[in-house]
Motif scaffolding. Structure first.
Motif, PDB file in Angstrom:
ATOM      1  N   TRP A 105     -11.748   4.514  -9.901  1.00 43.45           N
ATOM      2  CA  TRP A 105     -10.561   4.721  -9.071  1.00 43.45           C
ATOM      3  C   TRP A 105     -11.063   5.311  -7.764  1.00 43.45           C
ATOM      4  O   TRP A 105     -11.678   6.380  -7.768  1.00 43.45           O
ATOM      5  CB  TRP A 105      -9.603   5.706  -9.735  1.00 43.45           C
ATOM      6  N   THR A 106     -10.835   4.645  -6.655  1.00 48.59           N
ATOM      7  CA  THR A 106     -11.323   5.134  -5.364  1.00 48.59           C
ATOM      8  C   THR A 106     -10.180   5.158  -4.357  1.00 48.59           C
ATOM      9  O   THR A 106      -9.493   4.147  -4.164  1.00 48.59           O
ATOM     10  CB  THR A 106     -12.472   4.256  -4.841  1.00 48.59           C
ATOM     11  N   TRP A 107     -10.011   6.314  -3.738  1.00 42.09           N
ATOM     12  CA  TRP A 107      -9.012   6.525  -2.694  1.00 42.09           C
ATOM     13  C   TRP A 107      -9.739   6.604  -1.363  1.00 42.09           C
ATOM     14  O   TRP A 107     -10.662   7.396  -1.210  1.00 42.09           O
ATOM     15  CB  TRP A 107      -8.269   7.835  -2.946  1.00 42.09           C
ATOM     16  N   ARG A 108      -9.328   5.789  -0.392  1.00 40.49           N
ATOM     17  CA  ARG A 108      -9.909   5.814   0.951  1.00 40.49           C
ATOM     18  C   ARG A 108      -8.801   6.188   1.940  1.00 40.49           C
ATOM     19  O   ARG A 108      -7.674   5.688   1.844  1.00 40.49           O
ATOM     20  CB  ARG A 108     -10.512   4.469   1.299  1.00 40.49           C
ATOM     21  N   LEU A 109      -9.152   7.039   2.888  1.00 40.21           N
ATOM     22  CA  LEU A 109      -8.186   7.564   3.855  1.00 40.21           C
ATOM     23  C   LEU A 109      -8.631   7.213   5.269  1.00 40.21           C
ATOM     24  O   LEU A 109      -9.789   7.428   5.631  1.00 40.21           O
ATOM     25  CB  LEU A 109      -8.094   9.088   3.724  1.00 40.21           C
ATOM     26  N   ALA A 110      -7.703   6.685   6.048  1.00 40.38           N
ATOM     27  CA  ALA A 110      -7.984   6.343   7.445  1.00 40.38           C
ATOM     28  C   ALA A 110      -6.861   6.913   8.308  1.00 40.38           C
ATOM     29  O   ALA A 110      -5.706   6.475   8.191  1.00 40.38           O
ATOM     30  CB  ALA A 110      -8.070   4.828   7.615  1.00 40.38           C
ATOM     31  N   PRO A 111      -7.182   7.893   9.144  1.00 44.44           N
ATOM     32  CA  PRO A 111      -6.144   8.453  10.009  1.00 44.44           C
ATOM     33  C   PRO A 111      -5.504   7.359  10.858  1.00 44.44           C
ATOM     34  O   PRO A 111      -6.198   6.525  11.438  1.00 44.44           O
ATOM     35  CB  PRO A 111      -6.899   9.456  10.875  1.00 44.44           C
ATOM     36  N   ALA A 112      -4.168   7.360  10.904  1.00 46.94           N
ATOM     37  CA  ALA A 112      -3.435   6.380  11.697  1.00 46.94           C
ATOM     38  C   ALA A 112      -2.789   7.045  12.916  1.00 46.94           C
ATOM     39  O   ALA A 112      -2.477   6.388  13.890  1.00 46.94           O
ATOM     40  CB  ALA A 112      -2.363   5.709  10.843  1.00 46.94           C
ATOM     41  N   ALA A 113      -2.600   8.345  12.832  1.00 44.40           N
ATOM     42  CA  ALA A 113      -2.026   9.182  13.889  1.00 44.40           C
ATOM     43  C   ALA A 113      -2.267  10.620  13.415  1.00 44.40           C
ATOM     44  O   ALA A 113      -2.702  10.825  12.282  1.00 44.40           O
ATOM     45  CB  ALA A 113      -0.536   8.892  14.055  1.00 44.40           C
ATOM     46  N   PRO A 114      -1.978  11.607  14.227  1.00 46.05           N
ATOM     47  CA  PRO A 114      -2.241  12.983  13.789  1.00 46.05           C
ATOM     48  C   PRO A 114      -1.601  13.348  12.435  1.00 46.05           C
ATOM     49  O   PRO A 114      -2.208  14.061  11.653  1.00 46.05           O
ATOM     50  CB  PRO A 114      -1.674  13.836  14.917  1.00 46.05           C
ATOM     51  N   ASP A 115      -0.429  12.835  12.159  1.00 43.84           N
ATOM     52  CA  ASP A 115       0.255  13.169  10.904  1.00 43.84           C
ATOM     53  C   ASP A 115       0.528  11.943  10.048  1.00 43.84           C
ATOM     54  O   ASP A 115       1.475  11.930   9.249  1.00 43.84           O
ATOM     55  CB  ASP A 115       1.571  13.900  11.199  1.00 43.84           C
ATOM     56  N   ARG A 116      -0.285  10.915  10.191  1.00 41.76           N
ATOM     57  CA  ARG A 116      -0.139   9.689   9.398  1.00 41.76           C
ATOM     58  C   ARG A 116      -1.512   9.227   8.940  1.00 41.76           C
ATOM     59  O   ARG A 116      -2.468   9.274   9.703  1.00 41.76           O
ATOM     60  CB  ARG A 116       0.518   8.573  10.205  1.00 41.76           C
ATOM     61  N   THR A 117      -1.577   8.753   7.698  1.00 42.54           N
ATOM     62  CA  THR A 117      -2.839   8.297   7.133  1.00 42.54           C
ATOM     63  C   THR A 117      -2.612   7.004   6.365  1.00 42.54           C
ATOM     64  O   THR A 117      -1.650   6.894   5.597  1.00 42.54           O
ATOM     65  CB  THR A 117      -3.412   9.358   6.160  1.00 42.54           C
ATOM     66  N   VAL A 118      -3.480   6.035   6.578  1.00 45.93           N
ATOM     67  CA  VAL A 118      -3.476   4.839   5.738  1.00 45.93           C
ATOM     68  C   VAL A 118      -4.280   5.199   4.489  1.00 45.93           C
ATOM     69  O   VAL A 118      -5.464   5.555   4.585  1.00 45.93           O
ATOM     70  CB  VAL A 118      -4.100   3.621   6.445  1.00 45.93           C
ATOM     71  N   VAL A 119      -3.631   5.153   3.348  1.00 46.45           N
ATOM     72  CA  VAL A 119      -4.268   5.481   2.078  1.00 46.45           C
ATOM     73  C   VAL A 119      -4.441   4.178   1.301  1.00 46.45           C
ATOM     74  O   VAL A 119      -3.473   3.447   1.086  1.00 46.45           O
ATOM     75  CB  VAL A 119      -3.431   6.483   1.261  1.00 46.45           C
ATOM     76  N   SER A 120      -5.673   3.905   0.884  1.00 44.95           N
ATOM     77  CA  SER A 120      -5.980   2.725   0.074  1.00 44.95           C
ATOM     78  C   SER A 120      -6.497   3.199  -1.275  1.00 44.95           C
ATOM     79  O   SER A 120      -7.357   4.074  -1.345  1.00 44.95           O
ATOM     80  CB  SER A 120      -7.041   1.856   0.739  1.00 44.95           C
ATOM     81  N   LEU A 121      -5.957   2.618  -2.323  1.00 43.44           N
ATOM     82  CA  LEU A 121      -6.371   2.944  -3.683  1.00 43.44           C
ATOM     83  C   LEU A 121      -6.922   1.679  -4.329  1.00 43.44           C
ATOM     84  O   LEU A 121      -6.247   0.648  -4.353  1.00 43.44           O
ATOM     85  CB  LEU A 121      -5.185   3.476  -4.493  1.00 43.44           C
TER      86      LEU A 121
END
Length: 156
Positions: A105-121
């Motif tokens: 199980w791998t979670w990847r995080l990519a900031p999209a804006a200061p208070d937003r994150t693209v989370v991929s699981l």
């Protein structure tokens, strides 16, 4: 909400993504605490953490109480295989005292804006080695993977 989500299904892996209204550091902190994992479980198997410690790096192990129709109540050791603060965290489940079975199980995080994150699981069972259990995989489907992301977003 719907426009910020996606699913990709490979032969033996599933990946889902969505935008979460939280900074990457907050998402990572939440995922790094096994106590929180019940909040985003959609398999119905996770009962709770037996470990009180926050995940601190690769090779850490946290233990979860689980339940399913095949094994009833049991525990799973989760070996940390990916740890990049505020970027990615992943674990490989194993029977207590054994090496991981080959799914992750791998979670990847990519900031999209200061208070937003693209989370991929990503749930990947391409290296699963317990042939007798292969027919029981995947343990969740695409809709459940997306629902896990939705639950994470709600919990934050």
């Amino acid at each position: 909400m719907g426009e910020d989500r996606s699913v990709r299904h490979e032969v033996r892996s599933i990946e889902a993504s969505r935008v979460v209204e939280a900074p990457a550091a907050q998402v990572f902190s939440f995922l790094s605490d096994p106590v929180n994992h019940v909040a985003f479980d959609t398999s119905g198997m996770v009962r709770g953490s037996t470990t009180g410690a926050t995940i601190a790096g690769v090779d850490d192990v946290f233990v979860m109480n689980m339940h399913n129709a095949i094994k009833s109540n049991h525990q799973v050791e989760n070996h940390i295989v990916v740890y990049e603060p505020d970027r990615a965290i992943g674990w490989a489940p194993a029977e207590p005292g054994h090496t991981p079975a080959g799914h992750t199980w791998t979670w990847r995080l990519a900031p999209a804006a200061p208070d937003r994150t693209v989370v991929s699981l990503t749930y990947d069972w391409s290296r699963f080695s317990h042939i007798e259990m292969l027919d029981h995989l995947p343990v969740i489907n695409c809709a459940q993977l997306l629902a896990s992301l939705d639950r994470l977003a709600e919990a934050l």
